[in-house]
Scaffold this motif. Sequence first.
Motif, PDB file in Angstrom:
ATOM      1  N   SER A 259       0.807  -1.276   0.165  1.00 42.58           N
ATOM      2  CA  SER A 259      -0.069  -0.175  -0.069  1.00 42.58           C
ATOM      3  C   SER A 259       0.876   1.172  -0.167  1.00 42.58           C
ATOM      4  O   SER A 259       0.551   2.133  -0.781  1.00 42.58           O
ATOM      5  CB  SER A 259      -0.959  -0.130   1.203  1.00 42.58           C
ATOM      6  N   LEU A 260       1.906   1.258   0.885  1.00 38.69           N
ATOM      7  CA  LEU A 260       2.984   2.388   0.758  1.00 38.69           C
ATOM      8  C   LEU A 260       3.572   2.692  -0.591  1.00 38.69           C
ATOM      9  O   LEU A 260       3.605   3.747  -1.126  1.00 38.69           O
ATOM     10  CB  LEU A 260       3.645   2.206   1.995  1.00 38.69           C
ATOM     11  N   ASP A 261       4.042   1.471  -1.110  1.00 36.84           N
ATOM     12  CA  ASP A 261       4.533   1.672  -2.478  1.00 36.84           C
ATOM     13  C   ASP A 261       3.634   2.203  -3.390  1.00 36.84           C
ATOM     14  O   ASP A 261       4.035   3.029  -4.387  1.00 36.84           O
ATOM     15  CB  ASP A 261       5.105   0.329  -2.702  1.00 36.84           C
ATOM     16  N   LYS A 262       2.303   1.755  -3.319  1.00 41.98           N
ATOM     17  CA  LYS A 262       1.304   2.091  -4.386  1.00 41.98           C
ATOM     18  C   LYS A 262       1.042   3.629  -4.078  1.00 41.98           C
ATOM     19  O   LYS A 262       0.889   3.993  -5.051  1.00 41.98           O
ATOM     20  CB  LYS A 262       0.165   1.038  -4.334  1.00 41.98           C
ATOM     21  N   PHE A 263       1.198   3.883  -2.795  1.00 42.22           N
ATOM     22  CA  PHE A 263       0.569   5.333  -2.715  1.00 42.22           C
ATOM     23  C   PHE A 263       1.724   6.403  -3.058  1.00 42.22           C
ATOM     24  O   PHE A 263       1.527   7.401  -3.834  1.00 42.22           O
ATOM     25  CB  PHE A 263       0.596   5.491  -0.921  1.00 42.22           C
ATOM     26  N   SER A 264       3.146   6.041  -2.889  1.00 42.34           N
ATOM     27  CA  SER A 264       4.165   7.006  -3.174  1.00 42.34           C
ATOM     28  C   SER A 264       4.330   7.094  -4.575  1.00 42.34           C
ATOM     29  O   SER A 264       4.418   8.275  -5.143  1.00 42.34           O
ATOM     30  CB  SER A 264       5.488   6.313  -2.825  1.00 42.34           C
ATOM     31  N   TYR A 265       4.054   5.875  -5.511  1.00 38.76           N
ATOM     32  CA  TYR A 265       4.145   5.832  -6.839  1.00 38.76           C
ATOM     33  C   TYR A 265       3.111   6.716  -7.455  1.00 38.76           C
ATOM     34  O   TYR A 265       3.208   7.425  -8.269  1.00 38.76           O
ATOM     35  CB  TYR A 265       4.024   4.429  -7.444  1.00 38.76           C
ATOM     36  N   ARG A 266       1.776   6.535  -6.989  1.00 38.35           N
ATOM     37  CA  ARG A 266       0.514   7.434  -7.481  1.00 38.35           C
ATOM     38  C   ARG A 266       0.892   9.056  -7.427  1.00 38.35           C
ATOM     39  O   ARG A 266       0.779   9.736  -8.240  1.00 38.35           O
ATOM     40  CB  ARG A 266      -0.797   6.853  -6.599  1.00 38.35           C
ATOM     41  N   VAL A 267       1.191   9.254  -5.936  1.00 40.84           N
ATOM     42  CA  VAL A 267       1.490  10.873  -5.841  1.00 40.84           C
ATOM     43  C   VAL A 267       2.728  11.236  -6.926  1.00 40.84           C
ATOM     44  O   VAL A 267       2.409  12.205  -7.600  1.00 40.84           O
ATOM     45  CB  VAL A 267       1.716  11.118  -4.471  1.00 40.84           C
ATOM     46  N   ASN A 268       3.724  10.467  -7.220  1.00 44.58           N
ATOM     47  CA  ASN A 268       4.759  11.147  -7.753  1.00 44.58           C
ATOM     48  C   ASN A 268       4.429  11.073  -9.346  1.00 44.58           C
ATOM     49  O   ASN A 268       4.862  11.940  -9.967  1.00 44.58           O
ATOM     50  CB  ASN A 268       5.971   9.900  -7.616  1.00 44.58           C
ATOM     51  N   ALA A 269       3.671   9.877  -9.696  1.00 43.70           N
ATOM     52  CA  ALA A 269       3.324   9.837 -11.011  1.00 43.70           C
ATOM     53  C   ALA A 269       2.265  11.039 -11.448  1.00 43.70           C
ATOM     54  O   ALA A 269       2.430  11.742 -12.396  1.00 43.70           O
ATOM     55  CB  ALA A 269       2.675   8.576 -11.476  1.00 43.70           C
ATOM     56  N   ALA A 270       1.378  11.409 -10.340  1.00 42.29           N
ATOM     57  CA  ALA A 270       0.442  12.373 -10.598  1.00 42.29           C
ATOM     58  C   ALA A 270       0.866  13.680 -10.775  1.00 42.29           C
ATOM     59  O   ALA A 270       0.470  14.571 -11.448  1.00 42.29           O
ATOM     60  CB  ALA A 270      -0.671  12.247  -9.442  1.00 42.29           C
ATOM     61  N   VAL A 271       2.034  14.076 -10.093  1.00 39.95           N
ATOM     62  CA  VAL A 271       2.599  15.433 -10.043  1.00 39.95           C
ATOM     63  C   VAL A 271       3.610  15.586 -11.237  1.00 39.95           C
ATOM     64  O   VAL A 271       4.200  16.596 -11.255  1.00 39.95           O
ATOM     65  CB  VAL A 271       3.161  15.752  -8.570  1.00 39.95           C
ATOM     66  N   PHE A 272       4.087  14.146 -11.795  1.00 39.47           N
ATOM     67  CA  PHE A 272       5.393  14.512 -12.764  1.00 39.47           C
ATOM     68  C   PHE A 272       4.938  15.431 -13.924  1.00 39.47           C
ATOM     69  O   PHE A 272       5.912  16.133 -14.338  1.00 39.47           O
ATOM     70  CB  PHE A 272       5.593  13.065 -13.251  1.00 39.47           C
ATOM     71  N   PRO A 273       3.626  15.199 -14.302  1.00 40.44           N
ATOM     72  CA  PRO A 273       3.451  15.955 -15.532  1.00 40.44           C
ATOM     73  C   PRO A 273       3.585  17.611 -15.122  1.00 40.44           C
ATOM     74  O   PRO A 273       3.854  18.359 -16.119  1.00 40.44           O
ATOM     75  CB  PRO A 273       2.112  15.676 -16.015  1.00 40.44           C
ATOM     76  N   LEU A 274       3.110  17.816 -13.906  1.00 41.12           N
ATOM     77  CA  LEU A 274       3.396  19.308 -13.375  1.00 41.12           C
ATOM     78  C   LEU A 274       4.565  19.744 -13.242  1.00 41.12           C
ATOM     79  O   LEU A 274       4.601  21.027 -13.631  1.00 41.12           O
ATOM     80  CB  LEU A 274       2.263  19.434 -12.120  1.00 41.12           C
ATOM     81  N   TRP A 275       5.507  19.020 -12.771  1.00 44.88           N
ATOM     82  CA  TRP A 275       6.897  19.363 -12.729  1.00 44.88           C
ATOM     83  C   TRP A 275       7.350  19.667 -14.269  1.00 44.88           C
ATOM     84  O   TRP A 275       8.045  20.352 -14.201  1.00 44.88           O
ATOM     85  CB  TRP A 275       7.744  18.187 -12.165  1.00 44.88           C
ATOM     86  N   THR A 276       7.026  18.721 -15.131  1.00 44.81           N
ATOM     87  CA  THR A 276       7.281  18.893 -16.587  1.00 44.81           C
ATOM     88  C   THR A 276       6.924  20.325 -17.069  1.00 44.81           C
ATOM     89  O   THR A 276       7.762  20.941 -17.491  1.00 44.81           O
ATOM     90  CB  THR A 276       6.819  17.860 -17.382  1.00 44.81           C
ATOM     91  N   PHE A 277       5.713  20.764 -16.690  1.00 42.75           N
ATOM     92  CA  PHE A 277       5.150  22.009 -16.894  1.00 42.75           C
ATOM     93  C   PHE A 277       5.995  23.139 -16.226  1.00 42.75           C
ATOM     94  O   PHE A 277       6.024  24.099 -16.836  1.00 42.75           O
ATOM     95  CB  PHE A 277       3.759  22.218 -16.694  1.00 42.75           C
ATOM     96  N   THR A 278       6.392  22.748 -15.090  1.00 41.31           N
ATOM     97  CA  THR A 278       6.997  23.886 -14.316  1.00 41.31           C
ATOM     98  C   THR A 278       8.249  24.260 -14.979  1.00 41.31           C
ATOM     99  O   THR A 278       8.832  25.338 -15.208  1.00 41.31           O
ATOM    100  CB  THR A 278       7.517  23.441 -13.007  1.00 41.31           C
ATOM    101  N   ILE A 279       9.232  23.153 -15.523  1.00 41.74           N
ATOM    102  CA  ILE A 279      10.577  23.458 -16.091  1.00 41.74           C
ATOM    103  C   ILE A 279      10.309  24.315 -17.533  1.00 41.74           C
ATOM    104  O   ILE A 279      10.818  25.154 -17.967  1.00 41.74           O
ATOM    105  CB  ILE A 279      11.194  22.023 -16.623  1.00 41.74           C
ATOM    106  N   ILE A 280       9.068  23.963 -18.111  1.00 40.58           N
ATOM    107  CA  ILE A 280       8.747  24.565 -19.705  1.00 40.58           C
ATOM    108  C   ILE A 280       8.404  25.835 -19.016  1.00 40.58           C
ATOM    109  O   ILE A 280       8.795  27.084 -19.821  1.00 40.58           O
ATOM    110  CB  ILE A 280       7.511  23.910 -20.247  1.00 40.58           C
ATOM    111  N   ALA A 281       7.677  26.077 -18.124  1.00 38.99           N
ATOM    112  CA  ALA A 281       7.086  27.500 -18.033  1.00 38.99           C
ATOM    113  C   ALA A 281       8.360  28.165 -17.428  1.00 38.99           C
ATOM    114  O   ALA A 281       8.601  29.683 -17.597  1.00 38.99           O
ATOM    115  CB  ALA A 281       6.167  27.474 -16.645  1.00 38.99           C
TER     116      ALA A 281
END
Length: 358
Positions: A259-281
Amino acid sequence: MTLAAATNENLANISNTLIYSAMAVYTLAFFAYIAEWLLGSRSKVGRTAAALTATTGAKGPAVTVKKNGGTAVMERPQVVVRAAAGARDVPDGPGAHGGDEQGDMYGRIAISLTVLAFLVELAGVIARAASVQRAPWGNMYEFNITFSTVAVGVYLTLLALRKNVRWLGLFLITTVLLDLGIAVTVLYTASDQLVPALHSYWLYIHVSTAILCGAVFYVGAVATILYLFKDSYENKLVNGGEPGKFATSFLERLPASASLDKFSYRVNAAVFPLWTFTIIAGAIWAGDAWGRYWGWDPKETWAFITWVAYACYLHARATAGWKGRKAAYLALIAFGCWLFNYYGVNIFVSGKHSYAGV
Protein backbone atom coordinates in the motif's frame (compact mmCIF):
# COMPACT_ATOMS: atom_id res chain seq x y z
CA MET A 1 8.05 57.19 6.82
CA THR A 2 5.05 57.39 4.51
CA LEU A 3 1.67 55.96 5.42
CA ALA A 4 2.04 53.19 2.79
CA ALA A 5 5.47 52.21 4.13
CA ALA A 6 4.16 52.14 7.70
CA THR A 7 1.21 49.99 6.62
CA ASN A 8 3.50 47.54 4.84
CA GLU A 9 5.75 47.34 7.89
CA ASN A 10 2.76 46.62 10.13
CA LEU A 11 1.59 43.89 7.78
CA ALA A 12 5.08 42.38 7.80
CA ASN A 13 5.04 42.34 11.62
CA ILE A 14 1.60 40.74 11.60
CA SER A 15 2.88 38.11 9.19
CA ASN A 16 5.83 37.32 11.47
CA THR A 17 3.52 37.06 14.49
CA LEU A 18 1.20 34.69 12.62
CA ILE A 19 4.08 32.49 11.49
CA TYR A 20 5.36 32.20 15.07
CA SER A 21 1.81 31.50 16.27
CA ALA A 22 1.45 28.77 13.66
CA MET A 23 4.70 27.22 14.90
CA ALA A 24 3.30 27.18 18.44
CA VAL A 25 0.11 25.42 17.31
CA TYR A 26 2.11 22.98 15.16
CA THR A 27 4.14 22.16 18.27
CA LEU A 28 0.94 21.30 20.16
CA ALA A 29 -0.13 19.15 17.21
CA PHE A 30 3.27 17.45 17.27
CA PHE A 31 2.80 16.42 20.91
CA ALA A 32 -0.73 15.23 20.16
CA TYR A 33 0.59 13.03 17.34
CA ILE A 34 3.24 11.69 19.74
CA ALA A 35 0.51 10.85 22.25
CA GLU A 36 -1.45 9.05 19.54
CA TRP A 37 1.54 6.85 18.70
CA LEU A 38 2.45 6.21 22.36
CA LEU A 39 -1.08 5.28 23.38
CA GLY A 40 -1.73 3.22 20.29
CA SER A 41 -1.77 -0.46 21.13
CA ARG A 42 -0.58 -3.25 18.88
CA SER A 43 -3.00 -3.82 16.03
CA LYS A 44 -5.42 -6.72 15.96
CA VAL A 45 -3.77 -7.96 12.78
CA GLY A 46 -0.40 -7.98 14.52
CA ARG A 47 -1.71 -9.74 17.64
CA THR A 48 -3.40 -12.39 15.52
CA ALA A 49 -0.25 -12.97 13.48
CA ALA A 50 1.85 -13.20 16.64
CA ALA A 51 -0.52 -15.75 18.17
CA LEU A 52 -0.64 -17.90 15.06
CA THR A 53 3.12 -17.86 14.47
CA ALA A 54 4.19 -18.32 18.08
CA THR A 55 4.98 -22.00 17.70
CA THR A 56 5.64 -23.41 14.28
CA GLY A 57 6.30 -20.42 12.03
CA ALA A 58 3.76 -19.40 9.45
CA LYS A 59 1.26 -22.09 10.40
CA GLY A 60 0.16 -22.42 13.99
CA PRO A 61 -0.97 -25.54 15.88
CA ALA A 62 -4.29 -27.25 15.41
CA VAL A 63 -7.07 -26.46 17.84
CA THR A 64 -10.01 -28.51 19.13
CA VAL A 65 -13.45 -26.93 18.85
CA LYS A 66 -16.96 -28.07 19.73
CA LYS A 67 -19.13 -28.94 16.77
CA ASN A 68 -22.62 -30.52 16.74
CA GLY A 69 -22.32 -31.83 20.24
CA GLY A 70 -18.93 -33.40 19.55
CA THR A 71 -15.41 -32.16 18.89
CA ALA A 72 -13.50 -31.43 15.75
CA VAL A 73 -9.89 -30.62 15.01
CA MET A 74 -9.26 -27.51 12.93
CA GLU A 75 -5.94 -26.45 11.47
CA ARG A 76 -4.79 -22.92 11.96
CA PRO A 77 -4.88 -20.93 8.70
CA GLN A 78 -1.76 -19.93 6.87
CA VAL A 79 -0.69 -16.47 7.95
CA VAL A 80 0.14 -14.14 5.09
CA VAL A 81 2.74 -11.62 6.19
CA ARG A 82 3.88 -10.33 2.83
CA ALA A 83 2.30 -9.68 -0.52
CA ALA A 84 3.46 -12.12 -3.18
CA ALA A 85 2.77 -12.68 -6.85
CA GLY A 86 -0.74 -14.00 -7.25
CA ALA A 87 -1.58 -13.53 -3.56
CA ARG A 88 -3.71 -10.92 -1.85
CA ASP A 89 -2.00 -7.96 -0.23
CA VAL A 90 -1.20 -7.85 3.46
CA PRO A 91 -3.99 -6.03 5.33
CA ASP A 92 -3.11 -2.47 6.22
CA GLY A 93 -2.37 -1.65 9.84
CA PRO A 94 -4.99 0.25 11.85
CA GLY A 95 -3.00 3.48 11.98
CA ALA A 96 -1.05 5.26 14.68
CA HIS A 97 -3.79 4.80 17.28
CA GLY A 98 -3.58 1.02 16.84
CA GLY A 99 -7.25 0.57 17.69
CA ASP A 100 -6.89 2.31 21.05
CA GLU A 101 -9.78 4.74 21.72
CA GLN A 102 -7.68 7.18 23.70
CA GLY A 103 -4.98 7.10 21.05
CA ASP A 104 -7.61 7.79 18.40
CA MET A 105 -8.88 10.75 20.44
CA TYR A 106 -5.41 12.29 20.55
CA GLY A 107 -5.08 11.68 16.82
CA ARG A 108 -8.29 13.62 16.19
CA ILE A 109 -7.05 16.42 18.42
CA ALA A 110 -3.81 16.46 16.43
CA ILE A 111 -5.73 16.80 13.17
CA SER A 112 -7.79 19.67 14.60
CA LEU A 113 -4.64 21.46 15.75
CA THR A 114 -3.05 20.87 12.35
CA VAL A 115 -6.04 22.49 10.63
CA LEU A 116 -5.84 25.48 13.00
CA ALA A 117 -2.09 25.87 12.49
CA PHE A 118 -2.54 25.61 8.72
CA LEU A 119 -5.11 28.42 8.74
CA VAL A 120 -2.89 30.62 10.93
CA GLU A 121 0.15 29.99 8.72
CA LEU A 122 -1.89 30.63 5.58
CA ALA A 123 -2.96 33.96 7.07
CA GLY A 124 0.72 34.71 7.75
CA VAL A 125 1.63 34.00 4.12
CA ILE A 126 -1.22 36.22 2.91
CA ALA A 127 -0.12 39.01 5.26
CA ARG A 128 3.43 38.70 3.92
CA ALA A 129 2.08 39.01 0.37
CA ALA A 130 0.09 42.10 1.35
CA SER A 131 3.16 43.68 2.97
CA VAL A 132 5.19 43.40 -0.24
CA GLN A 133 2.20 43.76 -2.61
CA ARG A 134 3.22 40.74 -4.68
CA ALA A 135 3.31 36.96 -4.56
CA PRO A 136 5.25 35.90 -1.43
CA TRP A 137 7.82 33.85 -3.33
CA GLY A 138 10.66 36.32 -3.88
CA ASN A 139 13.25 34.71 -1.56
CA MET A 140 13.94 31.50 0.33
CA TYR A 141 12.17 32.66 3.50
CA GLU A 142 8.96 33.33 1.60
CA PHE A 143 9.34 30.10 -0.35
CA ASN A 144 9.81 28.13 2.87
CA ILE A 145 6.73 29.43 4.65
CA THR A 146 4.64 28.94 1.50
CA PHE A 147 6.07 25.47 0.87
CA SER A 148 5.25 24.24 4.39
CA THR A 149 1.74 25.69 4.08
CA VAL A 150 1.15 23.88 0.81
CA ALA A 151 2.60 20.61 2.17
CA VAL A 152 0.17 20.67 5.09
CA GLY A 153 -2.60 21.63 2.67
CA VAL A 154 -1.85 18.56 0.54
CA TYR A 155 -2.01 16.36 3.65
CA LEU A 156 -5.32 17.85 4.81
CA THR A 157 -6.76 17.54 1.30
CA LEU A 158 -5.93 13.83 1.23
CA LEU A 159 -7.62 13.44 4.62
CA ALA A 160 -10.68 15.32 3.36
CA LEU A 161 -10.80 12.91 0.42
CA ARG A 162 -10.87 10.08 3.02
CA LYS A 163 -7.49 8.71 2.05
CA ASN A 164 -5.70 6.56 4.63
CA VAL A 165 -2.86 8.98 5.34
CA ARG A 166 -3.27 9.94 9.00
CA TRP A 167 -0.09 7.99 9.72
CA LEU A 168 1.73 10.74 7.80
CA GLY A 169 0.85 13.43 10.34
CA LEU A 170 3.72 13.03 12.81
CA PHE A 171 6.40 12.94 10.10
CA LEU A 172 4.86 15.89 8.24
CA ILE A 173 4.53 18.15 11.28
CA THR A 174 8.07 17.32 12.42
CA THR A 175 9.56 18.46 9.12
CA VAL A 176 7.23 21.47 8.92
CA LEU A 177 8.52 22.65 12.31
CA LEU A 178 12.10 22.17 11.12
CA ASP A 179 11.32 24.02 7.89
CA LEU A 180 9.75 26.97 9.70
CA GLY A 181 12.52 26.99 12.30
CA ILE A 182 15.12 27.32 9.55
CA ALA A 183 13.00 29.96 7.83
CA VAL A 184 12.65 32.31 10.82
CA THR A 185 16.21 31.88 12.14
CA VAL A 186 18.49 31.39 9.14
CA LEU A 187 16.59 32.38 6.02
CA TYR A 188 14.57 35.34 7.23
CA THR A 189 14.63 38.30 4.87
CA ALA A 190 12.87 41.60 5.49
CA SER A 191 10.03 42.54 3.16
CA ASP A 192 11.35 44.04 -0.05
CA GLN A 193 10.41 44.48 -3.67
CA LEU A 194 11.54 42.18 -6.46
CA VAL A 195 14.29 42.82 -8.94
CA PRO A 196 12.98 43.78 -12.40
CA ALA A 197 13.59 40.27 -13.83
CA LEU A 198 10.96 38.83 -11.50
CA HIS A 199 8.23 41.32 -12.38
CA SER A 200 6.25 38.97 -14.58
CA TYR A 201 3.01 36.99 -14.45
CA TRP A 202 5.21 33.93 -14.97
CA LEU A 203 6.21 34.32 -11.31
CA TYR A 204 2.72 33.23 -10.32
CA ILE A 205 2.69 30.35 -12.79
CA HIS A 206 6.22 28.98 -12.51
CA VAL A 207 6.88 29.34 -8.77
CA SER A 208 3.41 28.27 -7.63
CA THR A 209 3.66 25.01 -9.57
CA ALA A 210 7.20 24.45 -8.28
CA ILE A 211 5.97 24.81 -4.69
CA LEU A 212 3.06 22.43 -5.26
CA CYS A 213 5.31 19.87 -6.93
CA GLY A 214 7.80 20.03 -4.08
CA ALA A 215 5.06 19.51 -1.49
CA VAL A 216 3.70 16.45 -3.30
CA PHE A 217 7.19 15.06 -3.94
CA TYR A 218 7.82 15.41 -0.19
CA VAL A 219 4.69 13.39 0.67
CA GLY A 220 5.80 10.72 -1.79
CA ALA A 221 9.31 10.64 -0.29
CA VAL A 222 7.98 10.08 3.25
CA ALA A 223 5.80 7.24 2.01
CA THR A 224 8.80 5.75 0.18
CA ILE A 225 11.00 5.81 3.30
CA LEU A 226 8.27 4.14 5.36
CA TYR A 227 7.80 1.59 2.58
CA LEU A 228 11.45 0.56 2.83
CA PHE A 229 11.14 0.06 6.60
CA LYS A 230 7.85 -1.83 6.30
CA ASP A 231 9.17 -4.00 3.47
CA SER A 232 12.21 -4.97 5.57
CA TYR A 233 9.89 -5.77 8.47
CA GLU A 234 7.67 -8.00 6.34
CA ASN A 235 10.73 -9.70 4.82
CA LYS A 236 12.04 -10.47 8.29
CA LEU A 237 8.72 -12.00 9.31
CA VAL A 238 8.41 -14.16 6.23
CA ASN A 239 11.96 -15.42 6.75
CA GLY A 240 11.20 -16.46 10.32
CA GLY A 241 12.95 -13.54 12.00
CA GLU A 242 11.79 -11.76 15.14
CA PRO A 243 11.73 -7.96 14.84
CA GLY A 244 12.27 -5.95 18.00
CA LYS A 245 9.33 -4.84 20.11
CA PHE A 246 9.67 -1.20 19.09
CA ALA A 247 9.82 -2.05 15.38
CA THR A 248 6.85 -4.37 15.73
CA SER A 249 4.75 -1.87 17.66
CA PHE A 250 5.54 0.93 15.22
CA LEU A 251 5.61 -0.78 11.83
CA GLU A 252 2.60 -3.05 12.20
CA ARG A 253 0.36 -0.01 12.58
CA LEU A 254 1.42 1.40 9.21
CA PRO A 255 -0.20 0.41 5.91
CA ALA A 256 1.23 -2.70 4.27
CA SER A 257 4.38 -2.22 2.21
CA ALA A 258 2.40 -2.80 -0.98
CA SER A 259 0.00 0.00 0.00
CA LEU A 260 2.83 2.41 0.83
CA ASP A 261 4.60 1.57 -2.42
CA LYS A 262 1.42 2.11 -4.42
CA PHE A 263 0.68 5.40 -2.65
CA SER A 264 4.15 6.86 -3.23
CA TYR A 265 4.07 5.81 -6.87
CA ARG A 266 0.67 7.36 -7.46
CA VAL A 267 1.50 10.74 -5.94
CA ASN A 268 4.84 10.94 -7.77
CA ALA A 269 3.26 9.90 -11.07
CA ALA A 270 0.39 12.34 -10.61
CA VAL A 271 2.63 15.37 -10.06
CA PHE A 272 5.34 14.52 -12.60
CA PRO A 273 3.48 16.13 -15.56
CA LEU A 274 3.13 19.30 -13.46
CA TRP A 275 6.89 19.29 -12.78
CA THR A 276 7.43 18.99 -16.53
CA PHE A 277 5.19 22.02 -17.01
CA THR A 278 7.12 23.88 -14.27
CA ILE A 279 10.38 23.48 -16.20
CA ILE A 280 8.75 24.56 -19.46
CA ALA A 281 7.18 27.60 -17.77
CA GLY A 282 10.56 28.50 -16.28
CA ALA A 283 12.17 28.30 -19.71
CA ILE A 284 9.53 30.61 -21.20
CA TRP A 285 10.01 33.05 -18.32
CA ALA A 286 13.79 32.94 -18.87
CA GLY A 287 13.21 33.80 -22.51
CA ASP A 288 11.21 36.88 -21.50
CA ALA A 289 13.58 37.97 -18.70
CA TRP A 290 17.02 37.12 -20.11
CA GLY A 291 16.49 36.69 -23.85
CA ARG A 292 17.23 32.95 -23.86
CA TYR A 293 15.12 29.95 -22.96
CA TRP A 294 17.85 27.71 -21.58
CA GLY A 295 21.37 28.48 -20.49
CA TRP A 296 22.33 25.60 -18.18
CA ASP A 297 22.22 27.88 -15.15
CA PRO A 298 22.74 25.75 -11.96
CA LYS A 299 19.05 26.03 -11.04
CA GLU A 300 17.98 25.05 -14.55
CA THR A 301 20.47 22.20 -14.64
CA TRP A 302 19.33 20.70 -11.34
CA ALA A 303 15.67 21.12 -12.24
CA PHE A 304 16.40 19.06 -15.35
CA ILE A 305 18.40 16.49 -13.32
CA THR A 306 15.42 16.18 -10.97
CA TRP A 307 13.12 15.65 -13.95
CA VAL A 308 15.40 12.93 -15.33
CA ALA A 309 15.61 11.21 -11.92
CA TYR A 310 11.83 11.06 -11.53
CA ALA A 311 11.46 9.95 -15.14
CA CYS A 312 13.88 7.09 -14.42
CA TYR A 313 11.85 6.18 -11.33
CA LEU A 314 8.56 6.09 -13.25
CA HIS A 315 10.19 4.07 -16.03
CA ALA A 316 11.64 1.67 -13.47
CA ARG A 317 8.18 1.05 -12.05
CA ALA A 318 7.12 -0.15 -15.49
CA THR A 319 10.11 -2.52 -15.70
CA ALA A 320 9.70 -5.85 -13.94
CA GLY A 321 13.26 -6.08 -12.66
CA TRP A 322 13.21 -2.63 -11.06
CA LYS A 323 10.01 -2.64 -9.04
CA GLY A 324 9.99 -2.54 -5.26
CA ARG A 325 13.07 -1.45 -3.34
CA LYS A 326 15.21 -0.59 -6.37
CA ALA A 327 12.57 1.80 -7.66
CA ALA A 328 12.14 3.22 -4.15
CA TYR A 329 15.84 4.08 -3.98
CA LEU A 330 15.48 5.92 -7.29
CA ALA A 331 12.52 7.89 -5.89
CA LEU A 332 14.59 8.99 -2.88
CA ILE A 333 17.50 9.98 -5.12
CA ALA A 334 15.08 12.04 -7.22
CA PHE A 335 13.71 13.81 -4.14
CA GLY A 336 17.27 14.40 -2.96
CA CYS A 337 17.90 16.14 -6.30
CA TRP A 338 14.87 18.34 -5.69
CA LEU A 339 16.11 19.25 -2.20
CA PHE A 340 19.56 20.13 -3.50
CA ASN A 341 18.00 22.15 -6.30
CA TYR A 342 16.31 24.31 -3.69
CA TYR A 343 18.66 24.47 -0.69
CA GLY A 344 22.02 23.54 -2.18
CA VAL A 345 21.86 25.59 -5.36
CA ASN A 346 20.32 28.63 -3.65
CA ILE A 347 22.82 28.71 -0.78
CA PHE A 348 26.08 27.32 -2.16
CA VAL A 349 25.98 27.96 -5.91
CA SER A 350 25.80 31.33 -7.62
CA GLY A 351 23.93 31.89 -10.84
CA LYS A 352 21.16 33.90 -12.44
CA HIS A 353 18.72 32.59 -9.84
CA SER A 354 20.78 34.04 -6.99
CA TYR A 355 19.44 37.58 -7.28
CA ALA A 356 16.83 37.07 -4.54
CA GLY A 357 19.42 36.16 -1.90
CA VAL A 358 18.17 33.92 0.93
